[in-house]
Design an enzyme around this catalytic site. Structure first.
Site, PDB file in Angstrom:
ATOM      1  N   SER A   1       0.863  -1.191   0.000  1.00  0.00           N
ATOM      2  CA  SER A   1       0.000   0.000   0.000  1.00  0.00           C
ATOM      3  C   SER A   1       0.892   1.230   0.000  1.00  0.00           C
ATOM      4  O   SER A   1       1.514   1.556   1.021  1.00  0.00           O
ATOM      5  CB  SER A   1      -0.911   0.007   1.233  1.00  0.00           C
ATOM      6  OG  SER A   1      -1.784  -1.104   1.212  1.00  0.00           O
TER       7      SER A   1
ATOM      8  N   LYS B   1      -7.167   1.783  -2.643  1.00  0.00           N
ATOM      9  CA  LYS B   1      -6.716   1.357  -1.313  1.00  0.00           C
ATOM     10  C   LYS B   1      -6.677   2.532  -0.347  1.00  0.00           C
ATOM     11  O   LYS B   1      -7.055   2.402   0.827  1.00  0.00           O
ATOM     12  CB  LYS B   1      -5.332   0.698  -1.411  1.00  0.00           C
ATOM     13  CG  LYS B   1      -4.760   0.260  -0.049  1.00  0.00           C
ATOM     14  CD  LYS B   1      -5.674  -0.730   0.679  1.00  0.00           C
ATOM     15  CE  LYS B   1      -5.189  -1.048   2.090  1.00  0.00           C
ATOM     16  NZ  LYS B   1      -3.971  -1.844   2.117  1.00  0.00           N
TER      17      LYS B   1
ATOM     18  N   LYS C   1       0.532   5.621   8.151  1.00  0.00           N
ATOM     19  CA  LYS C   1       1.197   5.854   6.871  1.00  0.00           C
ATOM     20  C   LYS C   1       0.181   5.992   5.746  1.00  0.00           C
ATOM     21  O   LYS C   1       0.279   6.889   4.901  1.00  0.00           O
ATOM     22  CB  LYS C   1       2.178   4.725   6.596  1.00  0.00           C
ATOM     23  CG  LYS C   1       2.896   4.790   5.247  1.00  0.00           C
ATOM     24  CD  LYS C   1       2.232   3.935   4.179  1.00  0.00           C
ATOM     25  CE  LYS C   1       2.233   2.460   4.546  1.00  0.00           C
ATOM     26  NZ  LYS C   1       1.607   1.622   3.470  1.00  0.00           N
TER      27      LYS C   1
END
Length: 282
Positions: A88, A163, A231
């Site tokens: 990701s 995502k 993140k």
């Protein structure tokens, strides 16, 4: 199929194990060693031994280093090889990585996943894919070994965009469940009973079911670590800034995750935001 797999962490290891169980020949690099596969000394060696290379590493710089660093995947690719990044990372960087791989005469897909360690272990991951349709069709048998809900979103980078959107929904919903159960406990109600009642109404969700139970039991083994979700929300906040778009609740949840990390909880499951709220941190 000969598959190179780079990154045997919490998610990568069970994904690799499922590919091995399906009869694929794996060459692995980076991470735990307790899988029945050939251990490579570099990402380049994994690429040399394989027709398809899968990356499952934590962040954008990790992908760039695995692909283009010294002894990286790019050094071991042959024309016609396929690279699938299931990490990701930044959608913008993904477009650049895909172009650089394709200049080598190879194919590239970004295919980040959702479903956590449970989904990786049970091969029920949601897989969001960016790339050309014919390349997606080539990779479909691999994806069907790893997941259930498999969608080609669009061109290169579109999987990562999906995502990021997924992580916004998951992060904000975890935060909402944590707030609700924190409120219930502070008001003198049993959070376990409140959760059970909410599961029968419009507030019901997979997150209330799974992560709400983690909060009630206060068991926060990952799962998906807070620092990794922080993140992902950072990617969302940065992309929103680039688009001149306001995502105020995403930014607020990212700050709550910053507080959790400051408290030493960065390697706990993201449901541990409940702990952070219980401490009164904002």
């Amino acid at each position: 199929m000969r598959i190179g797999f780079v990154g045997l962490g919490v998610m990568g290891r069970p994904m690799a194990a499922n590919l091995i169980a399906a009869g694929h020949e794996l060459s692995v690099y980076r991470g735990r060693t307790d899988v029945d596969a050939y251990r490579c000394q570099s990402a380049a060696e994994a690429a040399e031994r394989s027709d398809v290379v899968i990356l499952m590493v934590p962040d954008t710089p990790d992908v760039e280093d695995a692909l283009f660093g010294s002894d990286g995947v790019a050094e071991g690719l042959r024309p016609g090889s396929l690279v699938i990044d299931m990490s990701s990372i930044s959608p913008t960087a993904t477009v650049d990585f895909g172009q650089r791989i394709e200049k080598l005469g190879c194919d590239y897909l970004d295919a980040p996943v959702s479903g956590g360690e449970i989904g990786a272990r049970e091969a029920t991951l949601t897989i969001m894919v960016g790339g050309r349709p014919e390349v997606f069709d080539r990779a479909r048998p691999i994806f069907e070994t790893l997941g259930k809900n498999i969608t080609l979103i669009g061109g290169t980078g579109a999987g990562q965009t999906a995502k990021v959107a997924n992580q916004i929904v998951v992060g904000l919903t975890i935060e909402a469940v944590a707030e609700a159960l924190t409120f219930a406990k502070a008001a003198g109600a049993d959070p376990a009973v409140v959760r059970e009642a909410l599961m029968g109404g419009f507030a019901s969700s997979r997150i209330l079911e799974l992560h709400g139970e983690r909060m009630v039991r206060e068991t926060f083994d990952p799962g998906f670590r807070i620092r990794l979700h922080r993140k992902d929300l950072g990617l969302a906040v940065q992309a929103a800034a680039d688009l001149n778009l306001a995502l105020p609740n995403t930014a607020a949840t990212q700050q709550l995750m910053n507080a959790a990390i400051a408290d030493g909880d960065g390697d706990l499951d993201h449901s541990a935001l409940y702990k952070t709220l219980r401490r009164g941190r904002t």
